[in-house]
Write a protein that holds these residues in place. Sequence first.
Motif, PDB file in Angstrom:
ATOM      1  N   ARG A 174       0.824  -1.218   0.000  1.00 59.25           N
ATOM      2  CA  ARG A 174       0.000   0.000   0.000  1.00 59.25           C
ATOM      3  C   ARG A 174       0.860   1.270   0.000  1.00 59.25           C
ATOM      4  NH1 ARG A 174      -3.228  -2.135  -2.399  1.00 59.25           N
ATOM      5  NH2 ARG A 174      -5.090  -3.121  -1.622  1.00 59.25           N
ATOM      6  N   ALA A 175       2.084   1.175   0.493  1.00 62.10           N
ATOM      7  CA  ALA A 175       2.980   2.333   0.542  1.00 62.10           C
ATOM      8  C   ALA A 175       3.684   2.582  -0.793  1.00 62.10           C
ATOM      9  CB  ALA A 175       4.016   2.143   1.643  1.00 62.10           C
ATOM     10  N   ARG A 176       3.635   1.621  -1.697  1.00 57.66           N
ATOM     11  CA  ARG A 176       4.313   1.753  -2.996  1.00 57.66           C
ATOM     12  C   ARG A 176       3.333   2.277  -4.052  1.00 57.66           C
ATOM     13  NH1 ARG A 176       8.045  -3.667  -3.588  1.00 57.66           N
ATOM     14  NH2 ARG A 176       9.454  -3.161  -1.874  1.00 57.66           N
ATOM     15  N   PRO A 177       3.758   3.253  -4.829  1.00 59.32           N
ATOM     16  CA  PRO A 177       2.855   3.828  -5.841  1.00 59.32           C
ATOM     17  C   PRO A 177       2.311   2.818  -6.853  1.00 59.32           C
ATOM     18  CG  PRO A 177       4.814   5.197  -5.596  1.00 59.32           C
ATOM     19  CD  PRO A 177       5.043   3.954  -4.783  1.00 59.32           C
ATOM     20  N   ASN A 178       3.141   1.860  -7.292  1.00 57.66           N
ATOM     21  CA  ASN A 178       2.677   0.919  -8.316  1.00 57.66           C
ATOM     22  C   ASN A 178       1.733  -0.160  -7.786  1.00 57.66           C
ATOM     23  OD1 ASN A 178       4.902  -0.259  -6.971  1.00 57.66           O
ATOM     24  ND2 ASN A 178       5.237  -1.667  -8.671  1.00 57.66           N
ATOM     25  N   THR A 179       1.652  -0.333  -6.474  1.00 53.97           N
ATOM     26  CA  THR A 179       0.746  -1.342  -5.905  1.00 53.97           C
ATOM     27  C   THR A 179      -0.258  -0.756  -4.910  1.00 53.97           C
ATOM     28  OG1 THR A 179       2.408  -1.879  -4.225  1.00 53.97           O
ATOM     29  CG2 THR A 179       2.337  -3.279  -6.203  1.00 53.97           C
ATOM     30  N   ALA A 180      -0.260   0.547  -4.764  1.00 53.53           N
ATOM     31  CA  ALA A 180      -1.138   1.190  -3.781  1.00 53.53           C
ATOM     32  C   ALA A 180      -2.622   0.896  -4.022  1.00 53.53           C
ATOM     33  CB  ALA A 180      -0.903   2.701  -3.772  1.00 53.53           C
ATOM     34  N   HIS A 181      -2.998   0.672  -5.275  1.00 57.47           N
ATOM     35  CA  HIS A 181      -4.410   0.450  -5.606  1.00 57.47           C
ATOM     36  C   HIS A 181      -4.692  -0.960  -6.125  1.00 57.47           C
ATOM     37  CE1 HIS A 181      -5.131   4.639  -4.824  1.00 57.47           C
ATOM     38  NE2 HIS A 181      -4.124   4.948  -5.618  1.00 57.47           N
ATOM     39  N   THR A 182      -3.714  -1.846  -6.016  1.00 55.52           N
ATOM     40  CA  THR A 182      -3.912  -3.233  -6.432  1.00 55.52           C
ATOM     41  C   THR A 182      -4.870  -3.909  -5.447  1.00 55.52           C
ATOM     42  OG1 THR A 182      -1.683  -3.336  -7.351  1.00 55.52           O
ATOM     43  CG2 THR A 182      -2.772  -5.437  -6.892  1.00 55.52           C
ATOM     44  N   PRO A 183      -5.944  -4.518  -5.937  1.00 57.47           N
ATOM     45  CA  PRO A 183      -6.878  -5.207  -5.017  1.00 57.47           C
ATOM     46  C   PRO A 183      -6.172  -6.356  -4.280  1.00 57.47           C
ATOM     47  CG  PRO A 183      -7.837  -4.967  -7.206  1.00 57.47           C
ATOM     48  CD  PRO A 183      -6.399  -4.582  -7.321  1.00 57.47           C
ATOM     49  N   ILE A 184      -6.449  -6.455  -2.980  1.00 59.81           N
ATOM     50  CA  ILE A 184      -5.899  -7.519  -2.147  1.00 59.81           C
ATOM     51  C   ILE A 184      -7.043  -8.193  -1.411  1.00 59.81           C
ATOM     52  CG2 ILE A 184      -4.416  -8.081  -0.178  1.00 59.81           C
ATOM     53  CD1 ILE A 184      -2.686  -5.641  -0.918  1.00 59.81           C
ATOM     54  N   ILE A 185      -7.118  -9.508  -1.554  1.00 52.53           N
ATOM     55  CA  ILE A 185      -8.071 -10.307  -0.781  1.00 52.53           C
ATOM     56  C   ILE A 185      -7.270 -11.004   0.302  1.00 52.53           C
ATOM     57  CG2 ILE A 185      -9.650 -12.274  -0.789  1.00 52.53           C
ATOM     58  CD1 ILE A 185     -10.242 -11.596  -3.732  1.00 52.53           C
ATOM     59  N   MET A 186      -7.624 -10.736   1.557  1.00 52.98           N
ATOM     60  CA  MET A 186      -6.942 -11.353   2.684  1.00 52.98           C
ATOM     61  C   MET A 186      -7.561 -12.723   2.950  1.00 52.98           C
ATOM     62  SD  MET A 186      -4.737  -9.042   3.429  1.00 52.98           S
ATOM     63  CE  MET A 186      -4.089  -9.030   5.075  1.00 52.98           C
ATOM     64  N   LEU A 187      -6.710 -13.715   3.086  1.00 52.51           N
ATOM     65  CA  LEU A 187      -7.122 -15.098   3.281  1.00 52.51           C
ATOM     66  C   LEU A 187      -6.525 -15.580   4.592  1.00 52.51           C
ATOM     67  CD1 LEU A 187      -8.369 -17.671   1.901  1.00 52.51           C
ATOM     68  CD2 LEU A 187      -6.083 -18.093   1.001  1.00 52.51           C
ATOM     69  N   THR A 188      -7.352 -16.150   5.465  1.00 53.73           N
ATOM     70  CA  THR A 188      -6.819 -16.625   6.730  1.00 53.73           C
ATOM     71  C   THR A 188      -7.639 -17.769   7.296  1.00 53.73           C
ATOM     72  OG1 THR A 188      -6.062 -15.951   8.933  1.00 53.73           O
ATOM     73  CG2 THR A 188      -8.096 -14.950   8.121  1.00 53.73           C
ATOM     74  N   ALA A 189      -6.991 -18.581   8.089  1.00 55.17           N
ATOM     75  CA  ALA A 189      -7.681 -19.641   8.813  1.00 55.17           C
ATOM     76  C   ALA A 189      -7.873 -19.231  10.277  1.00 55.17           C
ATOM     77  CB  ALA A 189      -6.874 -20.938   8.737  1.00 55.17           C
ATOM     78  N   ARG A 190      -7.461 -18.015  10.612  1.00 57.74           N
ATOM     79  CA  ARG A 190      -7.627 -17.534  11.984  1.00 57.74           C
ATOM     80  C   ARG A 190      -9.101 -17.474  12.359  1.00 57.74           C
ATOM     81  NH1 ARG A 190      -3.748 -12.192  12.449  1.00 57.74           N
ATOM     82  NH2 ARG A 190      -1.775 -13.267  12.110  1.00 57.74           N
ATOM     83  N   SER A 191      -9.371 -17.763  13.611  1.00 58.92           N
ATOM     84  CA  SER A 191     -10.749 -17.696  14.084  1.00 58.92           C
ATOM     85  C   SER A 191     -11.075 -16.354  14.725  1.00 58.92           C
ATOM     86  CB  SER A 191     -11.041 -18.822  15.070  1.00 58.92           C
ATOM     87  OG  SER A 191     -10.177 -18.693  16.193  1.00 58.92           O
ATOM     88  N   SER A 192     -10.035 -15.540  14.967  1.00 65.89           N
ATOM     89  CA  SER A 192     -10.294 -14.216  15.565  1.00 65.89           C
ATOM     90  C   SER A 192      -9.697 -13.119  14.723  1.00 65.89           C
ATOM     91  CB  SER A 192      -9.693 -14.150  16.959  1.00 65.89           C
ATOM     92  OG  SER A 192      -8.300 -14.355  16.912  1.00 65.89           O
TER      93      SER A 192
END
Length: 93
Positions: free
Chosen positions: A75-93
């Motif tokens: 997010r801090a880099r200009p070339n990737t600041a607007h790249t969509p990110i889907i967060m994937l986790t097995a965490r329960s909290s």
Amino acid sequence: MTQRNGRTYVLIVEDELDIATLVKHTLERSGDMYVEAVHSGDEAIKSVTLETPDLIVLDLNLPVLSGVEVCRILRARPNTAHTPIIMLTARSS
């Protein structure tokens, strides 16, 4: 959008090989996506530096750099600041 042979480029960042393989297979089934997988946070940063994906599927629990740290860096880099990110986790909290 970055296109590889007319397909959308997706980067999966997941340290569990079984999960990465399942997500990769699912996304590639339609033939519309080109999918690569890396298995640690530092590999993700290196990969994105070489070519910016159209979408990143990012696990939270990663070796070397956590998914949250990777997200902050991207997010801090200009070339990737607007790249969509889907967060994937097995965490329960």
